[in-house]
Enzyme design. Structure first.
Site, mmCIF file in Angstrom:
data_model
loop_
_atom_site.group_PDB
_atom_site.id
_atom_site.type_symbol
_atom_site.label_atom_id
_atom_site.label_comp_id
_atom_site.label_asym_id
_atom_site.label_seq_id
_atom_site.Cartn_x
_atom_site.Cartn_y
_atom_site.Cartn_z
ATOM 1 N N ARG A 128 0.903 -1.195 -0.012
ATOM 2 C CA ARG A 128 -0.073 -0.106 -0.168
ATOM 3 C C ARG A 128 0.849 1.335 0.053
ATOM 4 N NH1 ARG A 128 -2.267 -4.137 2.803
ATOM 5 N NH2 ARG A 128 -4.502 -4.526 2.491
ATOM 6 N N HIS A 142 0.437 -1.159 -10.547
ATOM 7 C CA HIS A 142 -0.436 -2.091 -9.787
ATOM 8 C C HIS A 142 -0.732 -3.487 -10.300
ATOM 9 C CE1 HIS A 142 -3.321 -1.489 -6.157
ATOM 10 N NE2 HIS A 142 -2.975 -2.862 -6.185
ATOM 11 N N GLU A 174 -3.952 6.518 -8.280
ATOM 12 C CA GLU A 174 -3.637 5.508 -9.293
ATOM 13 C C GLU A 174 -4.504 5.915 -10.657
ATOM 14 O OE1 GLU A 174 -3.635 1.588 -7.841
ATOM 15 O OE2 GLU A 174 -2.017 1.942 -6.822
#
Length: 313
Positions: free
Chosen positions: A232, A279, A261
C-alpha cells in the site's frame, strides 16, 4: 424482475465466473466495462442493486447511501481500503474479501522487483532500446539480509524465495505465526531490528494510520538499501523516500502502488532510482481466476443466506 448485481473489476468483463451469477438468476450490470467507474456511474447502477462485486474504485459513504437495497459488497481481492467500512457497517452492508487469492502473484512480482533493483534491469533494457550499451554495476542478493514487514500470505512466500536465493530474512509482524519456520536463516524480530539490518526491505503490511517507512525508519536502514512496496502506498512517506534516494541512503525504490492511481508524472514516478509498475501484483491469469471465483462464491453464498432469513419475504 431478477435481483441486480453490479460488477466493476476490469478483469471481470467476459470472465466465465460471472456466468455463475446469471445462472443463479441475477441480472449482471457492468457500469463501465474495461474501465474504473466514476462515482456517478456507481450511484446510477447501484441504486436498485442487491449485490456488488467490487474492484479497486473508491466506495465512499455517498455511494453507499445511494444504494438502499445493497446487501453485500464482495471484493475480488484481500484489501478493502477503498471502501468506507464504517458507513457499510452502519448501513448493514456486508463487505467480503477473497483472502490470499492473489498472494502468489504479488509475491512473484515482489521478487521480480527485488532482482530488477539489484541488477538495474529497467535501466539496461531502456539503454538497449535506445541503441546504447548502458550498464550499471549490480549487487547480488545472496548473502544479504531481507527485511519483511508483514509476514502474511505474501510475506511468507517472499521469505521462502529469498531464503532459496541465499538471503537471510528477518520479519516483523504484529501477530507472528510461530508455526512458520522455513529452512534457512529466518527469524521474527522487532520492527527496529528488522529495519536496522535490512539491505532489502519489502512491505506486505495492512494499512496504517502513519507511514511505516519514514525518516526515522530510513535512518535505521543500511546505506544503499533497496525498498520494495507491493502492499500500500500509505505505508511509505514519499517525501522521505525521495530524500533518501537523492542522498544515496536508498539505492532503489521499487513500487507497484501509488497514492493516486494512475499516478501520472510526479517527482516519485520520474525519479531515476524508482522502478514503477502499474499495480499489477495480482494481475496474472491465475490470480485473476482465483480472485474472481472466490468473489463470486462469496457473493452468491451471502445473497443466498439473505434469501433464507426468516421475515425477508
Amino acid at each position: 424482475m431478477p435481483s441486480r448485481i453490479v460488477v466493476t473489476p476490469r478483469s471481470a468483463h467476459g470472465h466465465p465466473a460471472i456466468e455463475r451469477l446469471r445462472s443463479a438468476g441475477f441480472e449482471v450490470v457492468f457500469p463501465s466495462p474495461g474501465a474504473v467507474p466514476t462515482p456517478e456511474e456507481l450511484i446510477a447502477s447501484l441504486a436498485d442493486s442487491a449485490g456488488y462485486l467490487a474492484g479497486v474504485e473508491p466506495v465512499p459513504r455517498s455511494v453507499l447511501i445511494a444504494a438502499p437495497r445493497l446487501r453485500v459488497i464482495s471484493r475480488n481481492g484481500t484489501g478493502a481500503d477503498s471502501i468506507d467500512l464504517a458507513a457499510a457497517e452502519e448501513l448493514g452492508v456486508r463487505v467480503l474479501r477473497a483472502p490470499a487469492a492473489n498472494a502468489q502473484g504479488v509475491a512473484e512480482l515482489t521478487v521480480a522487483l527485488m532482482l530488477a533493483a539489484a541488477r538495474s534491469i529497467p535501466f539496461a533494457s531502456a539503454a538497449i532500446a535506445r541503441g546504447e550499451w548502458g550498464r550499471r554495476e549490480g549487487i547480488e542478493l545472496a548473502g544479504r539480509r531481507l527485511g519483511i514487514i508483514g509476514a502474511g500470505q505474501v510475506g511468507r512466500r517472499v521469505a521462502r524465495v529469498a531464503l532459496a536465493l541465499g538471503m537471510s530474512v528477518r520479519a516483523f509482524d504484529a501477530f507472528p505465526d510461530p508455526s512458520f519456520a522455513p529452512d534457512g536463516d529466518f527469524a521474527f524480530a522487532e520492527l527496529d531490528d528488522v529495519l536496522s539490518g535490512a539491505q532489502v526491505l519489502s512491505l506486505h503490511a495492512p494499512p496504517a494510520r502513519q507511514p511505516v517507512v519514514d525518516d526515522r525508519a530510513l535512518a535505521l536502514m543500511p546505506r544503499g538499501a533497496i525498498l520494495v512496496n507491493t502492499a500500500r502506498a500509505t505505508l511509505v512517506d514519499e517525501r522521505a523516500v525521495l530524500d533518501a534516494l537523492d542522498t544515496g541512503r536508498l539505492r532503489t525504490y521499487a513500487t507497484d502502488v501509488y497514492q493516486v492511481e494512475p499516478p501520472g508524472m510526479t517527482p516519485l514516478t520520474t525519479h531515476p532510482s524508482v522502478i514503477g509498475t502499474a499495480h499489477l501484483g495480482g494481475f496474472t491469469r491465475e490470480s485473476i481466476d482465483r480472485a474472481m471465483t472466490a468473489a463470486v462464491e462469496n457473493l452468491l453464498d451471502a445473497l443466498d443466506s439473505d434469501r433464507e432469513r426468516p421475515g425477508d419475504d
